[in-house]
Design an enzyme around this catalytic site. Structure first.
Site, PDB file in Angstrom:
ATOM      1  N   ASP A 138     -12.779   5.204   1.851  1.00 38.67           N
ATOM      2  CA  ASP A 138     -11.436   5.693   2.819  1.00 38.67           C
ATOM      3  C   ASP A 138     -11.013   6.550   2.800  1.00 38.67           C
ATOM      4  O   ASP A 138     -10.923   8.140   2.336  1.00 38.67           O
ATOM      5  CB  ASP A 138     -10.815   4.886   1.526  1.00 38.67           C
ATOM      6  CG  ASP A 138      -9.244   4.901   1.890  1.00 38.67           C
ATOM      7  OD1 ASP A 138      -8.700   6.016   2.548  1.00 38.67           O
ATOM      8  OD2 ASP A 138      -8.624   4.512   0.866  1.00 38.67           O
ATOM      9  N   GLU A 176      -7.307   0.294  -4.575  1.00 40.48           N
ATOM     10  CA  GLU A 176      -7.397   0.424  -3.274  1.00 40.48           C
ATOM     11  C   GLU A 176      -8.927  -0.178  -2.261  1.00 40.48           C
ATOM     12  O   GLU A 176      -8.385  -1.324  -1.877  1.00 40.48           O
ATOM     13  CB  GLU A 176      -6.479   1.985  -2.282  1.00 40.48           C
ATOM     14  CG  GLU A 176      -5.367   1.683  -2.878  1.00 40.48           C
ATOM     15  CD  GLU A 176      -5.083   3.382  -3.003  1.00 40.48           C
ATOM     16  OE1 GLU A 176      -5.411   4.767  -2.275  1.00 40.48           O
ATOM     17  OE2 GLU A 176      -4.001   4.183  -2.929  1.00 40.48           O
ATOM     18  N   ASP A 187       0.936  -1.146  -0.423  1.00 46.43           N
ATOM     19  CA  ASP A 187       0.171  -0.368  -0.282  1.00 46.43           C
ATOM     20  C   ASP A 187       1.040   1.292   0.129  1.00 46.43           C
ATOM     21  O   ASP A 187       1.237   1.257   0.718  1.00 46.43           O
ATOM     22  CB  ASP A 187      -1.147   0.044   1.111  1.00 46.43           C
ATOM     23  CG  ASP A 187      -1.809   0.995   1.399  1.00 46.43           C
ATOM     24  OD1 ASP A 187      -0.870   2.046   0.442  1.00 46.43           O
ATOM     25  OD2 ASP A 187      -2.470   1.263   2.869  1.00 46.43           O
ATOM     26  N   LYS A 206       2.577  11.128  -3.679  1.00 45.06           N
ATOM     27  CA  LYS A 206       1.662  10.221  -4.179  1.00 45.06           C
ATOM     28  C   LYS A 206       0.934  11.639  -4.605  1.00 45.06           C
ATOM     29  O   LYS A 206      -0.040  10.610  -5.727  1.00 45.06           O
ATOM     30  CB  LYS A 206       0.777   9.573  -3.201  1.00 45.06           C
ATOM     31  CG  LYS A 206       0.187   8.818  -3.967  1.00 45.06           C
ATOM     32  CD  LYS A 206      -0.957   7.597  -2.650  1.00 45.06           C
ATOM     33  CE  LYS A 206      -1.569   6.967  -3.299  1.00 45.06           C
ATOM     34  NZ  LYS A 206      -2.734   5.815  -3.023  1.00 45.06           N
TER      35      LYS A 206
HETATM   36  P1  ADP Z   1      -3.221   7.408   3.745  1.00 46.37           P
HETATM   37  O1  ADP Z   1      -3.776   6.770   3.550  1.00 46.37           O
HETATM   38  O2  ADP Z   1      -3.101   8.622   3.273  1.00 46.37           O
HETATM   39  O3  ADP Z   1      -1.659   6.870   3.446  1.00 46.37           O
HETATM   40  P2  ADP Z   1      -3.370   6.570   6.389  1.00 46.37           P
HETATM   41  O4  ADP Z   1      -4.512   5.762   6.369  1.00 46.37           O
HETATM   42  O5  ADP Z   1      -2.541   6.156   6.993  1.00 46.37           O
HETATM   43  O6  ADP Z   1      -3.021   7.319   5.591  1.00 46.37           O
HETATM   44  O7  ADP Z   1      -4.308   7.223   7.551  1.00 46.37           O
HETATM   45  C1  ADP Z   1      -3.282   8.727   8.278  1.00 46.37           C
HETATM   46  C2  ADP Z   1      -4.230   9.327   9.119  1.00 46.37           C
HETATM   47  O8  ADP Z   1      -5.100   8.805  10.090  1.00 46.37           O
HETATM   48  C3  ADP Z   1      -3.373  10.956   9.516  1.00 46.37           C
HETATM   49  O9  ADP Z   1      -4.286  11.798   9.974  1.00 46.37           O
HETATM   50  C4  ADP Z   1      -3.379  10.368  11.330  1.00 46.37           C
HETATM   51  O10 ADP Z   1      -3.902  11.456  12.020  1.00 46.37           O
HETATM   52  C5  ADP Z   1      -5.308   9.292  11.141  1.00 46.37           C
HETATM   53  N1  ADP Z   1      -4.775   8.452  12.223  1.00 46.37           N
HETATM   54  C6  ADP Z   1      -4.711   7.231  12.478  1.00 46.37           C
HETATM   55  N2  ADP Z   1      -4.488   6.701  13.958  1.00 46.37           N
HETATM   56  C7  ADP Z   1      -6.110   7.810  13.941  1.00 46.37           C
HETATM   57  C8  ADP Z   1      -6.303   7.591  15.783  1.00 46.37           C
HETATM   58  N3  ADP Z   1      -5.985   6.399  16.514  1.00 46.37           N
HETATM   59  N4  ADP Z   1      -7.546   8.184  15.805  1.00 46.37           N
HETATM   60  C9  ADP Z   1      -7.324   9.486  14.551  1.00 46.37           C
HETATM   61  N5  ADP Z   1      -7.474   9.570  13.864  1.00 46.37           N
HETATM   62  C10 ADP Z   1      -5.728   8.947  12.988  1.00 46.37           C
HETATM   63 MG    MG Z   2      -4.885   4.621   2.233  1.00 51.13          MG
END
Ligand code: ADP
Ligand code: MG
Length: 627
Positions: A210, A188, A25, A87
């Site tokens: 998502d 995704e 991912d 990205k």
């Molecule tokens: P991406 O798909 O953009 O790479 P992710 O799916 O890893 O991103 O999500 C990242 C986001 O999720 C960030 O904004 C992070 O702060 C938020 N996040 C991760 N864990 C938590 C949590 N426990 N509570 C609230 N937000 C969270």
């Molecule tokens: Mg993602």
């Protein structure tokens, strides 16, 4: 569908030999690598023993490259050389990137894709993504192979469902640069659905919500006989978990009167805001301390109630694209069988509550929302590497905008319609316009509008060596093929002689999802206007084709078969038609065409008689009458 065979010559594909393939991912905020081990998918941990590696790359003057949490931790110190959210730059030109607002990077304009000037030299988004992938590859090899000799068979890499050709190609290029064999690119949302085992579940329609760090995507998937089809996608490429951090930071600035807009202070505040936000997911309140630039130290607090009140408008904003996606797929909320939650930001309780309230059912959220995409990709990689026996896994996706070719008069002939499921191959026959024409130019375009100038130009190529024939006699089959990764190739073939030409479309840069949305809306909005313009263009083409045909008939037989008066009448009608074709009234062209038709009717009849007479010369009547 037959699964991809990736056995090297001489290498055994015996079932006991488990071939190592991973799912990746490659996220905007975080990246992960996962694999199927002893029958179940798991995320492989990095050197910090963490499942998530921040998609942050820092470049140093000595050429050193730092990826992940170390780079992220020092981001505030060296924002210019620390690339985050790369990205969003994939397959994008400088003009696209300029629309993202103020960025701390030194952007360099370059043909095709924007470049970044870093301490370690000029980097393309493909280079930066490749640096992330290299780290994931090493991580996977260490976890899966240990000290054993061996190699990864390949990787399934996920991309957003709305990624266009250019963005998909850039992702593939990055993987190749990192030394990874791409088994396939996987959408995704489809990966998330696979992680939940929906491909084995009952048929039906599913929504994948998502909410990542900086992007929001909603996809509607339809499952039929184990096959996924993306019915529609929507979202907001500038909405995500980061906006919640921003809202908290803005709140604190107001409460504590922090007026200074110093970039570094802001970044520190944002980091603390993010920490507090994440803690509020599991606790009713949270606090943290921050030291600002001039030594000012602050205790910052927030309760969950305050946080929800501050950010509920952001949550509500995500529901708008959800409704649009349902409308595009012509579905009601009641028809959605399940809702899969993806992205770290969907952990927040008020996000979950709002989504399940909208759909009137609890969401699927028992897997880690920031791991599901990687887990699904790992399951798919494992199947593609040939480790899964029995049922084949065929996954379908759709193309976001129609594909076609330019025809006479600047019109678009759509060959593959929007939302056609992949892989797809469609052919259409074309012919020559002029007598003796031996070459034909093809212009491949993408979009919903009727006129070429309103669509996006993807590629041009030529078919040469068509044997000279009268206009309309050559038969040229044009085939559009879009493979499972969404990449297009176009071929043209003259069916009589077999002369052929082909092009693989590797567009210089792509469209943003906003542009795709704009092109779709424009397609609807201009439907009536386009129909008028199409009618005009078609009549003009018909006029010029007819004039061309009459002119060549006159040159060949005018002198023998016509007297002066007849010839002048035809020429006058021809001129009247040419004149009408310069105007913009399709009806006037149509009637001038009819007039020329009438003026040439007798001439055509004489030519016909004569060619029949010629054909009969020297033959007995018995030879030509059918028994
Ligand atoms: P991406 O798909 O953009 O790479 P992710 O799916 O890893 O991103 O999500 C990242 C986001 O999720 C960030 O904004 C992070 O702060 C938020 N996040 C991760 N864990 C938590 C949590 N426990 N509570 C609230 N937000 C969270
Ligand atoms: Mg993602």
């Amino acid at each position: 569908m037959a699964l991809l065979q990736i056995a090297e010559p001489g290498e055994s594909t015996a079932p006991h030999q488990h071939r190592l393939a991973v799912g990746i991912d490659l996220g905007t905020t975080n990246s992960l690598v996962a694999a199927v081990r002893s029958g179940s998918a798991e995320v492989l941990r990095n050197t910090d023993d963490q499942p998530l590696t921040p998609s942050v790359v820092r470049y140093f003057a000595d050429g050193r490259v730092q990826v992940g949490s170390a780079a992220k931790a020092t981001q505030a110190e060296d924002p210019e050389n620390t690339i985050v959210s790369v990205k969003r730059f994939m397959g994008r030109g400088l003009a696209d990137v300029a629309r993202y607002g103020a960025l701390p990077y030194r952007l360099v304009d370059a043909p095709g894709m924007v470049r970044l000037q870093t301490a370690a030299g000029v980097k393309s988004p493909v280079d930066v993504s490749a640096d992330i992938l290299k780290v994931l590859k090493v991580q996977a090899e260490r976890a899966l192979l240990g000290n054993d000799e061996g190699e990864l068979a390949g990787a399934v890499i996920t991309v957003p469902a709305y990624f266009d050709d250019a963005q998909r190609q850039a992702t593939k290029d990055a993987a190749q640069l990192a030394g990874l064999t791409v088994l396939r690119l996987l959408n995704e949302p489809t990966a998330a659905a696979i992680a939940y085992g929906l491909d084995n579940a009952a048929e039906g329609t599913y929504a994948v919500y998502d909410l990542g760090g900086g992007t929001f995507d909603i996809s509607i998937l339809k499952l039929t006989r184990g096959v996924f089809e993306v019915l529609s996608t929507n979202g907001d490429s500038a909405l995500g978990g980061d906006d919640f951090d921003q809202a908290i930071a803005a709140h604190w600035r107001k409460v504590h009167g922090i007026a200074s807009a110093d970039m570094k202070d802001l970044r520190r505040l944002l980091m603390v805001a993010r920490e507090v936000k994440e803690r509020l997911t599991g606790a009713p309140q949270a606090e943290a301390e921050v030291t600002l630039r001039y030594g000012q130290s602050l205790r910052l607090r927030l309760t969950r109630e305050e946080f929800h009140a501050l950010t509920m408008p952001i949550v509500q904003r995500t529901l708008v694209p959800v409704k649009k996606a349902l409308r595009d797929a012509r579905l009601t909320i009641e028809e959605v069988k399940g809702v899969v939650m993806v992205g770290g930001a969907t952990r927040m309780p008020h996000v979950q509550a709002a989504v399940s309230a909208l759909f009137g059912q609890p969401t699927l959220n028992n897997l880690d929302p920031d791991k599901v995409v990687a887990l699904g990709a790992a399951i798919q990689a494992n199947a593609l590497a040939g480790n899964k026996t029995g049922d084949d896994l065929l996954l379908l996706d759709v193309i976001p905008l129609s594909l076609g070719v330019e025809t006479m008069g600047g019109l678009v002939e759509k060959i593959v319609p929007r939302n056609a499921t992949l892989p797809v191959a469609r052919a259409q026959e074309f012919t020559t316009f002029k007598d003796g024409q031996t070459a034909m130019a093809f212009h491949v375009v993408q979009g919903e509008r009727d006129l070429v100038k309103d669509c996006r130009s993807l590629a041009r190529f030529e078919l040469r060596g068509i044997p000279p024939m009268v206009a309309g006699a050559a038969r040229i089959a044009v085939t559009f093929q879009v493979d499972a990764d969404g990449l297009l190739s176009v071929s043209a073939r003259e069916t009589g002689t077999g002369v052929a030409a082909e092009i693989a479309v590797k567009p210089s840069y792509g469209l943003s999802d906003a542009e795709i949305a704009a092109m779709l809306t424009a397609g609807h909005a201009h439907a009536r206007e386009d129909a008028g313009l199409r009618a005009l263009a078609e009549q003009r083409v018909e006029a010029s084709r007819t004039v061309e045909a009459v002119r060549s008939a006159l040159a060949a037989d005018g002198a023998i078969l016509l007297n002066d008066r007849e010839r002048q009448a035809i020429e006058a009608a021809m001129q009247a038609l040419e004149h009408a074709a310069t105007g913009d009234d399709p009806a006037a062209i149509k009637s001038a065409l009819a007039a020329l038709g009438a003026a040439t009717a007798e001439f055509a009849a004489r030519r016909m008689d004569r060619s029949v007479a010629r054909a009969l010369t020297g033959k007995r009547i018995d030879d030509v009458t059918t028994p």
